[in-house]
Design an enzyme around this catalytic site. Structure first.
Site, PDB file in Angstrom:
ATOM      1  N   LYS A 172       0.832  -1.201   0.000  1.00 31.71           N
ATOM      2  CA  LYS A 172       0.000   0.000   0.000  1.00 31.71           C
ATOM      3  C   LYS A 172       0.867   1.252   0.000  1.00 31.71           C
ATOM      4  CE  LYS A 172      -2.018  -1.377   3.724  1.00 31.71           C
ATOM      5  NZ  LYS A 172      -2.889  -1.590   4.910  1.00 31.71           N
ATOM      6  N   THR A 207      -8.006  10.205   7.934  1.00 37.72           N
ATOM      7  CA  THR A 207      -7.431   8.972   7.385  1.00 37.72           C
ATOM      8  C   THR A 207      -7.342   7.861   8.437  1.00 37.72           C
ATOM      9  OG1 THR A 207      -5.202   9.834   7.846  1.00 37.72           O
ATOM     10  CG2 THR A 207      -6.091  10.192   5.626  1.00 37.72           C
ATOM     11  N   GLY A 209      -7.969   4.640  10.160  1.00 33.18           N
ATOM     12  CA  GLY A 209      -8.537   3.349   9.800  1.00 33.18           C
ATOM     13  C   GLY A 209      -8.565   3.032   8.322  1.00 33.18           C
ATOM     14  N   THR A 210      -7.784   3.735   7.525  1.00 27.19           N
ATOM     15  CA  THR A 210      -7.809   3.483   6.078  1.00 27.19           C
ATOM     16  C   THR A 210      -7.303   2.089   5.732  1.00 27.19           C
ATOM     17  OG1 THR A 210      -5.689   4.661   5.959  1.00 27.19           O
ATOM     18  CG2 THR A 210      -7.654   5.891   5.319  1.00 27.19           C
ATOM     19  N   GLY A 211      -6.263   1.621   6.433  1.00 27.65           N
ATOM     20  CA  GLY A 211      -5.737   0.286   6.146  1.00 27.65           C
ATOM     21  C   GLY A 211      -6.729  -0.809   6.500  1.00 27.65           C
ATOM     22  N   CYS A 212      -7.386  -0.654   7.647  1.00 28.26           N
ATOM     23  CA  CYS A 212      -8.426  -1.624   8.045  1.00 28.26           C
ATOM     24  C   CYS A 212      -9.543  -1.646   7.014  1.00 28.26           C
ATOM     25  CB  CYS A 212      -9.007  -1.236   9.400  1.00 28.26           C
ATOM     26  SG  CYS A 212      -7.817  -1.035  10.732  1.00 28.26           S
TER      27      CYS A 212
END
Length: 271
Positions: A172, A207, A209-212
């Site tokens: 990512k 932003t 919690g974007t990865g979750c």
């Protein structure tokens, strides 16, 4: 259960402020028309400004939750998020190894966006040894990829992850310093096919919690029958639009959440 309610399971920590972790995953599942289920691995005290502390759920209780779900409702896809210690990772892997037909998205969470540690020593080795070889896809961010591989170049990072047993890797790029374009690198089948996925950068403080959210969206798309390439593309469309829609919203005093509830997200095209 209606055909459109596809069961999807998250195995992750809880975020009381609602922007990350299990809460973000369940919102994302609902936005994709999936039936969300959860196994709680840790309880955190956090908000939009950072993680204050966390307490891991005992490995035995984590496994109790997981087996209870799997014995009753078979998910069409599973994602993992915060796994706080090596013992929990090892036990989860032992259970999931029995279900190779279920797509598994592993988000190897080690540190929160705020910089706060979310796992204990030994987790990194356990991820690589026990979970990466089981995963349909792993989704490390910039910092995690460097921690796991000791390298800053995406091409070399992908090779290193493949050597750890990860068949498919999404590196990512959302945390990159490029303020014009955000580029992810998708390396499939041990590096046989490598694709760059680009989306316009969205200027926003929201932003959290974007990865979750991204890994949850990928799990949903896999559950709905997408190929890995399709699932990642649609999920990237979804998270980019979720960030864009929330950029002017004021939630909390720090990094607020994205707008998870985007109806018909599969029709969004930003790539």
């Amino acid at each position: 259960m209606s055909e459109q309610f596809i069961p999807v399971l998250t195995i992750a920590g809880s975020d009381p402020s609602g922007g990350a972790g299990v809460q973000a995953d369940l919102k994302t599942f609902m936005a994709h028309g999936c039936y969300g289920m959860s196994v709680i691995t840790a309880v955190t005290a956090q908000n939009t400004q950072g993680v204050r502390c966390f307490e891991a759920v005992s490995p035995q209780l984590v496994i109790g939750q997981l087996t209870a779900v799997l014995e009753d409702i078979r998910p069409k896809a599973i994602k993992t998020g915060m796994l706080p210690d090596a013992e929990t990772i090892l036990l989860i892997a032992a259970i999931l190894r029995q279900f190779p037909e279920i797509p598994l998205v592993v988000d190897p969470v080690l540190v929160a966006t705020s910089g706060d540690a979310l796992s204990k020593d030994g987790s990194k080795k356990a991820f690589a040894k026990h979970l990466f070889p089981l995963a349909t896809l792993i989704t490390p961010n910039v910092a995690e990829a460097e921690v796991f591989t000791g390298n800053t170049q995406p091409e070399k990072q992908a090779v290193a992850f493949h050597k750890m047993g990860a068949r498919n890797v999404l590196l990512k790029g959302g945390d990159s310093t490029n303020d014009k374009m955000k580029t992810d690198v998708l390396s499939l089948n041990y590096g046989e096919a490598v694709t760059s996925l680009c989306a316009p950068a969205v200027t926003s403080v929201n932003t959290h919690g974007t990865g979750c959210t991204l890994s949850a969206a990928i799990a949903c798309r896999l559950a709905l029958g997408d190929t890995i390439q399709q699932a990642v593309t649609q999920a990237k469309n979804y998270i980019t639009e979720a960030i864009r829609r929330a950029k002017d919203v004021k939630i909390g005093e720090g990094h607020g959440p994205v707008d998870h509830y985007i109806v018909n997200s599969q029709n969004i095209n930003v790539l």
